[in-house]
Design an enzyme around this catalytic site. Sequence first.
Site, PDB file in Angstrom:
ATOM      1  N   CYS A 116      15.487 -38.301 -31.929  1.00 16.45           N
ATOM      2  CA  CYS A 116      15.970 -39.437 -32.723  1.00 16.45           C
ATOM      3  C   CYS A 116      15.605 -40.778 -32.096  1.00 16.45           C
ATOM      4  O   CYS A 116      15.713 -41.819 -32.749  1.00 16.45           O
ATOM      5  CB  CYS A 116      17.488 -39.359 -32.884  1.00 16.45           C
ATOM      6  SG  CYS A 116      18.040 -37.796 -33.566  1.00 16.45           S
ATOM      7  N   HIS A 255      21.022 -46.017 -33.941  1.00 16.39           N
ATOM      8  CA  HIS A 255      20.696 -44.752 -34.598  1.00 16.39           C
ATOM      9  C   HIS A 255      21.937 -44.283 -35.347  1.00 16.39           C
ATOM     10  O   HIS A 255      23.042 -44.318 -34.817  1.00 16.39           O
ATOM     11  CB  HIS A 255      20.269 -43.721 -33.548  1.00 16.39           C
ATOM     12  CG  HIS A 255      20.172 -42.335 -34.094  1.00 16.39           C
ATOM     13  ND1 HIS A 255      19.528 -42.062 -35.275  1.00 16.39           N
ATOM     14  CD2 HIS A 255      20.662 -41.149 -33.643  1.00 16.39           C
ATOM     15  CE1 HIS A 255      19.614 -40.759 -35.525  1.00 16.39           C
ATOM     16  NE2 HIS A 255      20.297 -40.191 -34.549  1.00 16.39           N
ATOM     17  N   ASN A 285      22.236 -38.537 -41.042  1.00 21.48           N
ATOM     18  CA  ASN A 285      21.395 -38.722 -39.852  1.00 21.48           C
ATOM     19  C   ASN A 285      19.947 -38.350 -40.202  1.00 21.48           C
ATOM     20  O   ASN A 285      19.657 -37.194 -40.465  1.00 21.48           O
ATOM     21  CB  ASN A 285      21.940 -37.825 -38.737  1.00 21.48           C
ATOM     22  CG  ASN A 285      21.143 -37.934 -37.444  1.00 21.48           C
ATOM     23  OD1 ASN A 285      20.045 -38.485 -37.414  1.00 21.48           O
ATOM     24  ND2 ASN A 285      21.705 -37.389 -36.371  1.00 21.48           N
TER      25      ASN A 285
HETATM   26  O1  UT7 Z   1      21.092 -37.599 -33.699  1.00 25.59           O
HETATM   27  C1  UT7 Z   1      21.815 -37.092 -32.631  1.00 25.59           C
HETATM   28  C2  UT7 Z   1      22.343 -35.772 -32.969  1.00 25.59           C
HETATM   29  N1  UT7 Z   1      23.681 -35.548 -33.273  1.00 25.59           N
HETATM   30  C3  UT7 Z   1      24.796 -36.249 -33.000  1.00 25.59           C
HETATM   31  O2  UT7 Z   1      24.781 -37.335 -32.518  1.00 25.59           O
HETATM   32  C4  UT7 Z   1      26.106 -35.621 -33.316  1.00 25.59           C
HETATM   33  C5  UT7 Z   1      27.118 -35.848 -32.219  1.00 25.59           C
HETATM   34  N2  UT7 Z   1      28.390 -35.179 -32.475  1.00 25.59           N
HETATM   35  C6  UT7 Z   1      29.187 -35.481 -33.526  1.00 25.59           C
HETATM   36  O3  UT7 Z   1      28.883 -36.370 -34.303  1.00 25.59           O
HETATM   37  C7  UT7 Z   1      30.501 -34.737 -33.674  1.00 25.59           C
HETATM   38  O4  UT7 Z   1      30.751 -34.017 -32.496  1.00 25.59           O
HETATM   39  C8  UT7 Z   1      30.521 -33.779 -34.894  1.00 25.59           C
HETATM   40  C9  UT7 Z   1      30.514 -34.596 -36.170  1.00 25.59           C
HETATM   41  C10 UT7 Z   1      29.322 -32.869 -34.862  1.00 25.59           C
HETATM   42  C11 UT7 Z   1      31.812 -32.951 -34.875  1.00 25.59           C
HETATM   43  O5  UT7 Z   1      32.942 -33.779 -34.845  1.00 25.59           O
HETATM   44  P1  UT7 Z   1      34.135 -33.462 -33.822  1.00 25.59           P
HETATM   45  O6  UT7 Z   1      35.199 -34.437 -34.052  1.00 25.59           O
HETATM   46  O7  UT7 Z   1      33.513 -33.427 -32.450  1.00 25.59           O
HETATM   47  O8  UT7 Z   1      34.625 -32.054 -34.330  1.00 25.59           O
HETATM   48  P2  UT7 Z   1      34.752 -30.699 -33.502  1.00 25.59           P
HETATM   49  O9  UT7 Z   1      33.425 -30.164 -33.124  1.00 25.59           O
HETATM   50  O10 UT7 Z   1      35.746 -30.931 -32.432  1.00 25.59           O
HETATM   51  O11 UT7 Z   1      35.341 -29.691 -34.605  1.00 25.59           O
HETATM   52  C12 UT7 Z   1      36.632 -29.846 -35.106  1.00 25.59           C
HETATM   53  C13 UT7 Z   1      36.934 -28.749 -36.129  1.00 25.59           C
HETATM   54  C14 UT7 Z   1      36.554 -27.326 -35.724  1.00 25.59           C
HETATM   55  O12 UT7 Z   1      37.607 -26.492 -36.147  1.00 25.59           O
HETATM   56  P3  UT7 Z   1      38.646 -25.869 -35.094  1.00 25.59           P
HETATM   57  O13 UT7 Z   1      37.816 -25.031 -34.164  1.00 25.59           O
HETATM   58  O14 UT7 Z   1      39.275 -27.045 -34.414  1.00 25.59           O
HETATM   59  O15 UT7 Z   1      39.580 -25.102 -35.971  1.00 25.59           O
HETATM   60  C15 UT7 Z   1      35.343 -27.006 -36.542  1.00 25.59           C
HETATM   61  O16 UT7 Z   1      35.222 -25.653 -36.867  1.00 25.59           O
HETATM   62  O17 UT7 Z   1      36.222 -29.009 -37.335  1.00 25.59           O
HETATM   63  C16 UT7 Z   1      35.599 -27.801 -37.793  1.00 25.59           C
HETATM   64  N3  UT7 Z   1      34.376 -28.141 -38.501  1.00 25.59           N
HETATM   65  C17 UT7 Z   1      34.337 -28.357 -39.828  1.00 25.59           C
HETATM   66  N4  UT7 Z   1      35.286 -28.309 -40.801  1.00 25.59           N
HETATM   67  C18 UT7 Z   1      34.929 -28.590 -42.069  1.00 25.59           C
HETATM   68  C19 UT7 Z   1      33.141 -28.330 -37.990  1.00 25.59           C
HETATM   69  N5  UT7 Z   1      32.293 -28.654 -38.977  1.00 25.59           N
HETATM   70  C20 UT7 Z   1      33.006 -28.689 -40.131  1.00 25.59           C
HETATM   71  C21 UT7 Z   1      32.696 -28.968 -41.479  1.00 25.59           C
HETATM   72  N6  UT7 Z   1      33.677 -28.920 -42.392  1.00 25.59           N
HETATM   73  N7  UT7 Z   1      31.443 -29.315 -41.859  1.00 25.59           N
END
Ligand code: UT7
Length: 328
Positions: A116, A255, A285
């Site tokens: 990215c 970004h 993204n």
């Molecule tokens: O270009 C560079 C590449 N990428 C990035 O910069 C992404 C960087 N990371 C992020 O933006 C965030 O970490 C995410 C958006 C990917 C995730 O957000 P988060 O607040 O860190 O969520 P999490 O991983 O802590 O997940 C929380 C919960 C989980 O459930 P449990 O285990 O707590 O019950 C996931 O299973 O949210 C669940 N979850 C979803 N629920 C509904 C994960 N994806 C989804 C979804 N819909 N799409």
Amino acid sequence: MSDIKPRITALGSHVPATCVTNDELAAKIDTSDEWIFSHTGIKSRHIADDETATSDLAIAALKALSKEQNIELDTIDALIVATATQDYPGFPSTACVIQAKLGLPPIAAFDISAGCTGFIYALEIAKALAASKTYRRIAVVGSEKLTAITDWTDRNTCVLFGDGAGCAFVEMSDTGHEIVDSVLHSEGTGASYLSIPTGGTAYVDESTIEGNPRKIHMDGRAVYNFAVRVMCSVIEELVVRNGCSTDDIDWFVPHQANSRIIAAAAKRLKIDLEKFYINIDQYANTSAASIPIALAEMAQKALLKPGQRVITVGFGAGLTYGGNLLKW
Ligand code: UT7
């Protein structure tokens, strides 16, 4: 007195016509508009059809620039394409594919693989090519068909990405937007946090990989923490090195990976969030395309005024990170 320096002289962008909302995604996978928007700031993304490759998105962005600025594309003598989604695995480079499709004469054409952060890297390379006077008009493109490398069975990642392209011309000129300085870094030790595990020359036993080994794998939390940290360090490095403070910067163009990452960095740096341009709600993204799409959009909306100082800042697979200081 002439003020001829390496400058951005034109910008363009393109996204595919098909726009998919969070609700439309939620009809197909186990997610919701509420989760996606509250965790990322994304409302919709543009998705290319099966017949459209990364090169086609790049060409559409270049043609938009050509039309709006009235500059013929056969006047470029170098083409740098920042992409993580090349048309072919390795070669021909996407830049060479674009050259062939546009019927351009022999030019320097190559891809940059910096995730990215690719457009930020490519802008600095273009600046050096222009300053060397070996090349006169360098086209820099960030173009991605990310939905082609997205694992649509993994709700943790598939809701995050979109397709699109943005481009800039860089040349020695006394008009345009100066590329003042750039910071380019990487931390290869964090590579596994964001990768496509197999498909290259490294031997990996595919049976040891959970999910689709040929699609994007991401440890979202690890990338999130890395992103907030390096967004702050890049901005600080750029302002200190150039003898100014964040108060002297009119716009930050980050970004677009997650609006919460941008808000956390702004808070940590004590910078008003209003100074950060955010359009992730519409495009999600788009990796190396997100910054040139944002710059082209800001220019079109006349948000960028002559004399303003602008910092781009990005991070991504590699793990790479960096930023450019631009003077509009
Ligand atoms: O270009 C560079 C590449 N990428 C990035 O910069 C992404 C960087 N990371 C992020 O933006 C965030 O970490 C995410 C958006 C990917 C995730 O957000 P988060 O607040 O860190 O969520 P999490 O991983 O802590 O997940 C929380 C919960 C989980 O459930 P449990 O285990 O707590 O019950 C996931 O299973 O949210 C669940 N979850 C979803 N629920 C509904 C994960 N994806 C989804 C979804 N819909 N799409």
